[in-house]
Design a protein around this motif. Structure first.
Motif, mmCIF file in Angstrom:
data_model
loop_
_atom_site.group_PDB
_atom_site.id
_atom_site.type_symbol
_atom_site.label_atom_id
_atom_site.label_comp_id
_atom_site.label_asym_id
_atom_site.label_seq_id
_atom_site.Cartn_x
_atom_site.Cartn_y
_atom_site.Cartn_z
ATOM 1 N N ASN A 232 7.665 -12.108 12.808
ATOM 2 C CA ASN A 232 7.071 -12.400 14.489
ATOM 3 C C ASN A 232 5.774 -11.862 14.343
ATOM 4 O O ASN A 232 4.873 -12.272 15.152
ATOM 5 C CB ASN A 232 7.729 -11.535 15.497
ATOM 6 N N GLU A 233 5.784 -9.937 13.289
ATOM 7 C CA GLU A 233 4.384 -9.558 13.412
ATOM 8 C C GLU A 233 3.530 -9.879 12.257
ATOM 9 O O GLU A 233 2.434 -9.741 12.349
ATOM 10 C CB GLU A 233 5.432 -8.202 13.346
ATOM 11 N N MET A 234 3.992 -10.539 11.093
ATOM 12 C CA MET A 234 3.544 -10.644 9.659
ATOM 13 C C MET A 234 2.033 -10.982 10.134
ATOM 14 O O MET A 234 0.833 -11.622 9.534
ATOM 15 C CB MET A 234 3.795 -10.535 8.836
ATOM 16 N N PRO A 235 2.199 -13.086 10.699
ATOM 17 C CA PRO A 235 1.645 -14.012 10.350
ATOM 18 C C PRO A 235 0.346 -12.848 12.064
ATOM 19 O O PRO A 235 -0.696 -13.635 11.430
ATOM 20 C CB PRO A 235 1.771 -15.178 11.899
ATOM 21 N N LYS A 236 0.545 -12.050 13.098
ATOM 22 C CA LYS A 236 -0.775 -11.685 13.522
ATOM 23 C C LYS A 236 -1.303 -10.302 12.654
ATOM 24 O O LYS A 236 -2.029 -10.100 12.802
ATOM 25 C CB LYS A 236 0.415 -10.916 14.587
ATOM 26 N N TYR A 270 7.558 -16.778 1.160
ATOM 27 C CA TYR A 270 7.531 -16.517 2.952
ATOM 28 C C TYR A 270 5.576 -16.296 2.913
ATOM 29 O O TYR A 270 4.674 -16.765 3.926
ATOM 30 C CB TYR A 270 7.633 -15.658 3.839
ATOM 31 N N VAL A 271 5.154 -15.471 2.256
ATOM 32 C CA VAL A 271 3.511 -14.942 1.832
ATOM 33 C C VAL A 271 2.621 -16.120 2.109
ATOM 34 O O VAL A 271 1.699 -16.212 2.673
ATOM 35 C CB VAL A 271 3.662 -13.572 1.464
ATOM 36 N N ALA A 272 2.886 -16.689 0.913
ATOM 37 C CA ALA A 272 2.458 -18.356 0.905
ATOM 38 C C ALA A 272 2.675 -19.218 1.913
ATOM 39 O O ALA A 272 1.035 -19.688 2.434
ATOM 40 C CB ALA A 272 3.137 -19.132 -0.631
ATOM 41 N N GLU A 273 3.546 -19.551 2.792
ATOM 42 C CA GLU A 273 3.435 -19.841 3.767
ATOM 43 C C GLU A 273 2.205 -19.859 4.895
ATOM 44 O O GLU A 273 2.418 -20.512 5.449
ATOM 45 C CB GLU A 273 5.290 -20.432 4.079
ATOM 46 N N GLN A 274 3.047 -18.310 5.208
ATOM 47 C CA GLN A 274 1.681 -18.319 5.973
ATOM 48 C C GLN A 274 0.257 -17.668 5.887
ATOM 49 O O GLN A 274 -0.305 -16.726 6.452
ATOM 50 C CB GLN A 274 2.746 -16.639 6.759
ATOM 51 N N THR A 275 0.236 -18.081 5.080
ATOM 52 C CA THR A 275 -0.804 -17.260 4.160
ATOM 53 C C THR A 275 -1.765 -16.588 4.770
ATOM 54 O O THR A 275 -2.882 -15.419 4.718
ATOM 55 C CB THR A 275 -2.680 -18.403 5.138
ATOM 56 N N ILE A 276 -0.928 -15.408 3.719
ATOM 57 C CA ILE A 276 -0.905 -13.529 4.273
ATOM 58 C C ILE A 276 -1.495 -13.538 3.081
ATOM 59 O O ILE A 276 -1.257 -13.738 1.763
ATOM 60 C CB ILE A 276 0.141 -12.284 4.281
ATOM 61 N N VAL A 277 -2.926 -12.962 3.144
ATOM 62 C CA VAL A 277 -4.446 -12.777 2.098
ATOM 63 C C VAL A 277 -4.109 -11.076 1.629
ATOM 64 O O VAL A 277 -4.712 -10.914 0.836
ATOM 65 C CB VAL A 277 -5.039 -13.378 2.030
ATOM 66 N N PHE A 278 -4.151 -10.363 2.308
ATOM 67 C CA PHE A 278 -3.522 -9.042 1.848
ATOM 68 C C PHE A 278 -2.630 -8.839 1.113
ATOM 69 O O PHE A 278 -2.208 -9.476 0.840
ATOM 70 C CB PHE A 278 -3.487 -8.318 3.295
ATOM 71 N N PRO A 279 -2.629 -7.877 0.263
ATOM 72 C CA PRO A 279 -2.423 -7.205 -1.102
ATOM 73 C C PRO A 279 -0.629 -7.095 -0.574
ATOM 74 O O PRO A 279 0.057 -6.184 0.450
ATOM 75 C CB PRO A 279 -3.079 -6.112 -1.776
ATOM 76 N N ILE A 280 0.362 -7.223 -0.604
ATOM 77 C CA ILE A 280 1.387 -7.306 -0.787
ATOM 78 C C ILE A 280 1.842 -6.953 -2.111
ATOM 79 O O ILE A 280 1.922 -7.272 -3.196
ATOM 80 C CB ILE A 280 2.453 -8.527 -0.302
ATOM 81 N N VAL A 281 2.684 -5.860 -2.573
ATOM 82 C CA VAL A 281 3.640 -5.238 -3.215
ATOM 83 C C VAL A 281 5.349 -5.324 -2.780
ATOM 84 O O VAL A 281 5.569 -4.893 -1.583
ATOM 85 C CB VAL A 281 3.176 -3.781 -3.836
ATOM 86 N N LEU A 282 5.641 -5.263 -4.053
ATOM 87 C CA LEU A 282 7.612 -4.720 -3.429
ATOM 88 C C LEU A 282 7.680 -3.682 -3.836
ATOM 89 O O LEU A 282 8.048 -2.952 -4.602
ATOM 90 C CB LEU A 282 8.477 -6.664 -4.489
ATOM 91 N N ASP A 283 8.919 -3.873 -2.971
ATOM 92 C CA ASP A 283 9.465 -2.101 -2.918
ATOM 93 C C ASP A 283 11.348 -2.339 -2.988
ATOM 94 O O ASP A 283 11.916 -2.071 -3.010
ATOM 95 C CB ASP A 283 9.410 -0.916 -1.505
ATOM 96 N N GLY A 284 11.274 -3.189 -4.378
ATOM 97 C CA GLY A 284 12.967 -3.216 -4.834
ATOM 98 C C GLY A 284 13.581 -1.854 -4.214
ATOM 99 O O GLY A 284 14.750 -2.052 -4.480
#
Length: 332
Positions: A232-236, A270-284
């Motif tokens: 809910n919050e990421m697109p915002k 999900y990041v591609a579908e929501q067009t999230i352009v700020f950097p995302i790192v993975l915390d596996g």
């Protein structure tokens, strides 16, 4: 300059009142009305005052509620701020009205008593219990959400500090009134340097909090693709970033918590579908989230230009824009 503070108090069977939308700081109380002793309606926002109003909903028959109203009355009077206390009770009949007026005299409040017989004010202002206090500016905008004791502390400010800001015409930070999750361990990081980490984002670029230190303030956002509140919050956040990044001069660094390759693939999708352009790192491995004492997501850490954690927010909030903008106004 002295401030005249207006206190309005209402006695009501709160449990019988239908709930309204929560009153948020900055929103206006509108044309909410109460009645004079002669039955004439009057808008609360138009009751004469010099500056701030504190609406104090109460029940004179309740010793606990009366004690809190008396404490608040004594507190304001002790500040020598030219206070005027106007009590409002339910006033269901003439006997009830007389009882409320007698209570006002006993407390030394020498002003007119108002009434809310149909609980209209209680419902419209989302009164939760009695007593219930709401600070209101001269222009009718709410300065605070409801609180029920003078000992109340919001995020960082006490009631006394809130009053001092209101008296001086200062701006009360919006984030003060966005609730903090009980037992939130991230609050211990406030005032400390943001724990550093090194990771590659989804585009292969090197990322770390230190990268932005001395350059711009940073929001570090922890989330999971499988978390509905995060979804809910990421697109915002993405929209906020696109709209205000250049104007406000901040950066957002997302940290996606993943458990296996399948989680990573879903996160990328999900990041591609929501067009999230700020950097995302993975915390596996969970090493990054552990550094931030994280127990749940979504979680937002506001890090100032010097690299110091100034505020945190755990859990989804409907007040996201106001919260982030308020964080950005925090001065070291």
């Amino acid at each position: 300059m002295k401030m005249k503070v207006l206190f309005c108090a209402a006695a009501a069977l709160i449990c019988c009142a239908a709930a309204a939308d929560a009153l948020e700081p900055g929103s206006r109380i509108g044309n909410v009305k109460v009645r004079r002793g002669d039955g004439k309606e009057v808008e609360i926002s138009k009751i004469k005052r010099d500056n701030v109003a504190v609406l104090a909903f109460w029940m004179p028959q309740s010793p606990a509620a009366r004690r809190e109203v008396e404490k608040l009355h004594s507190f304001i009077r002790g500040r020598n701020a030219g206070t005027v206390m106007i009590l409002v009770s339910k006033g269901k009949d003439e006997a009830d009205k007389r009882a409320a007026e007698q209570a006002a005299r006993e407390m030394g409040v020498g002003s007119e008593v108002y009434f809310d017989p149909d609980l209209a004010a209680v419902k419209n202002l989302d009164v939760k219990s009695v007593p219930w206090f709401i600070a209101v500016a001269r222009d009718g905008a709410a300065l605070s959400p409801g609180f029920n004791t003078i000992e109340k502390k919001f995020r960082n400010l006490t009631i006394e500090q809130i009053f001092s800001l209101a008296e001086s015409g200062g701006e009360i930070p919006f984030h003060e009134f966005v609730p903090v999750k009980e037992g939130d361990g991230t609050r211990e990081l406030i005032g400390a340097r943001a724990p550093d980490f090194d990771a590659r984002d989804l585009r292969g670029n090197a990322q770390s909090p230190a990268k932005y230190r001395g350059r711009k303030p940073l929001f570090i956002v922890f989330w999971r693709e499988s978390c509905p509140h995060c979804r809910n919050e990421m697109p915002k956040l993405a929209e906020f970033y696109m709209r205000l990044r250049e104007k406000m001069g901040f950066e957002i660094l997302g940290v996606a918590i993943t458990g296996n390759p399948e989680d990573e693939e879903k996160t990328r999708k999900y990041v591609a579908e929501q067009t999230i352009v700020f950097p995302i790192v993975l915390d596996g491995g969970g090493k990054i989230s552990a550094k931030y004492s994280l127990a749940s997501v979504p979680a937002i850490f506001y890090v100032d230009k010097k690299g110091i954690v100034r505020e945190t927010q755990i859990g989804e909030t409907e007040q996201l824009d106001g919260l982030l903008l308020s964080f950005l106004k925090i001065q070291p």
